[in-house]
Design an enzyme around this catalytic site. Sequence first.
Site, short mmCIF file in Angstrom:
data_model
loop_
_atom_site.label_atom_id
_atom_site.label_comp_id
_atom_site.label_asym_id
_atom_site.label_seq_id
_atom_site.Cartn_x
_atom_site.Cartn_y
_atom_site.Cartn_z
N ASN A 11 0.86 -1.20 0.00
CA ASN A 11 0.00 0.00 0.00
C ASN A 11 0.89 1.25 0.00
OD1 ASN A 11 -1.43 2.27 1.12
ND2 ASN A 11 -3.08 0.88 1.66
N HIS A 14 0.92 6.28 1.86
CA HIS A 14 1.66 7.25 2.68
C HIS A 14 2.88 7.85 1.99
CE1 HIS A 14 -1.35 6.94 5.59
NE2 HIS A 14 -1.23 5.63 5.63
N HIS A 47 -5.61 3.71 -1.70
CA HIS A 47 -6.94 4.10 -1.20
C HIS A 47 -7.21 5.55 -1.61
CE1 HIS A 47 -9.64 4.48 2.67
NE2 HIS A 47 -10.30 4.78 1.57
N ARG A 49 -9.27 8.30 -0.89
CA ARG A 49 -10.24 8.69 0.15
C ARG A 49 -11.12 9.81 -0.38
NH1 ARG A 49 -8.85 6.65 5.58
NH2 ARG A 49 -10.64 7.89 6.22
N ARG A 53 -6.94 12.93 0.96
CA ARG A 53 -5.84 13.37 1.84
C ARG A 53 -4.49 12.79 1.44
NH1 ARG A 53 -7.46 10.23 7.36
NH2 ARG A 53 -9.40 11.31 6.94
N GLU A 74 -8.66 0.62 -3.07
CA GLU A 74 -9.46 0.69 -1.84
C GLU A 74 -10.41 1.87 -1.96
OE1 GLU A 74 -7.11 0.96 1.64
OE2 GLU A 74 -6.23 -1.01 1.36
N THR A 105 -8.38 3.85 8.55
CA THR A 105 -9.59 3.02 8.54
C THR A 105 -9.68 2.28 9.87
OG1 THR A 105 -9.14 2.77 6.19
CG2 THR A 105 -10.86 1.39 7.11
N GLU A 155 -11.23 -9.16 3.34
CA GLU A 155 -9.95 -8.81 3.97
C GLU A 155 -10.23 -8.58 5.45
OE1 GLU A 155 -7.29 -6.13 1.92
OE2 GLU A 155 -6.47 -5.41 3.83
N HIS A 194 -3.74 -4.25 7.87
CA HIS A 194 -3.85 -3.03 8.67
C HIS A 194 -2.96 -3.11 9.90
CE1 HIS A 194 -5.26 0.75 10.23
NE2 HIS A 194 -5.87 0.94 9.08
N1 PXP Z 1 -5.93 -3.01 4.16
C1 PXP Z 1 -6.89 -2.04 4.16
C2 PXP Z 1 -8.25 -2.41 3.70
C3 PXP Z 1 -6.58 -0.72 4.53
O1 PXP Z 1 -7.54 0.22 4.51
C4 PXP Z 1 -5.25 -0.41 4.87
C5 PXP Z 1 -4.88 1.00 5.21
O2 PXP Z 1 -5.13 1.83 4.13
C6 PXP Z 1 -4.30 -1.43 4.84
C7 PXP Z 1 -4.67 -2.73 4.51
C8 PXP Z 1 -2.86 -1.18 5.16
O3 PXP Z 1 -2.73 -0.77 6.48
P1 PXP Z 1 -1.33 -0.19 6.95
O4 PXP Z 1 -1.06 1.02 6.15
O5 PXP Z 1 -1.55 0.07 8.40
O6 PXP Z 1 -0.31 -1.27 6.71
#
Ligand code: PXP
Length: 248
Positions: A11, A14, A47, A49, A53, A74, A105, A155, A194
Amino acid sequence: MPAPPLRLGVNIDHVATIRNARGGRHPDPVRAAHMATAAGADGITAHLREDRRHISDRDIERLANEIQLPLNFEMAATPEMVAIALRHRPHAACIVPERREERTTEGGLDVAGQFDTLRPLVGRLVEAGIRVSMFIAADPVQLDAAKRLGAPVVELHTGSYCDHEGAERDRELARIVAAASHAEAIGLECHAGHGLSYDTVKPVAAIATIRELNIGHFLVGEAIFVGFETSIRHMRTLMDEGRRGAAA
Ligand code: PXP
């Protein structure tokens, strides 16, 4: 028999968070996606949003057009996001709950409670050939609702497993183990993610019925110290070590 392979979805949200802190183009999440590809990721997750952001509409367009790996988009279950998904046709769409005031999330989607609202939206994505997953807590009621909805994938939210320690963490892990086997029993492919880090990934990777982990924040944070490719490669190594301990 060895456990089935475990995919890593990286992901890159960030990377965009850091870029947006200054509003320019650097660091570029698409470049990060190419680096993740080189480091052995199996997919890219982003994602978009509602408040934009981190990831922007343009990022999604570029990711859809420029990366070779499957894109996991996402999205909140809104008509706007469904229209964007249908425009770009990502490999997968993960439906997540979204509240503007949350930092990330925070919980799973209440598929059972929002069944009637979700059904037509999920139906349109599935009909378009997009592999839909529902981001839910490790709760059999939510799994059964996701199955009735026609989503092929769930998930499981690993946030509370990662946030706790000791016996509480063990209890959260046991919930994830039970939910992953329930998912298999009712014919859903199971993913998880997550909050996962080097410290928490192995026991989740050891759950043989989980087929994919989506990890972002920790990998991007760790990249500050060791570089993005190195953080991804080390995570991959830990996942493989955890997987070797899986009972197939
Ligand atoms: N899975 C989903 C559905 C999420 O919303 C996120 C965060 O955007 C993640 C996985 C990844 O989480 P993290 O960034 O904390 O590793």
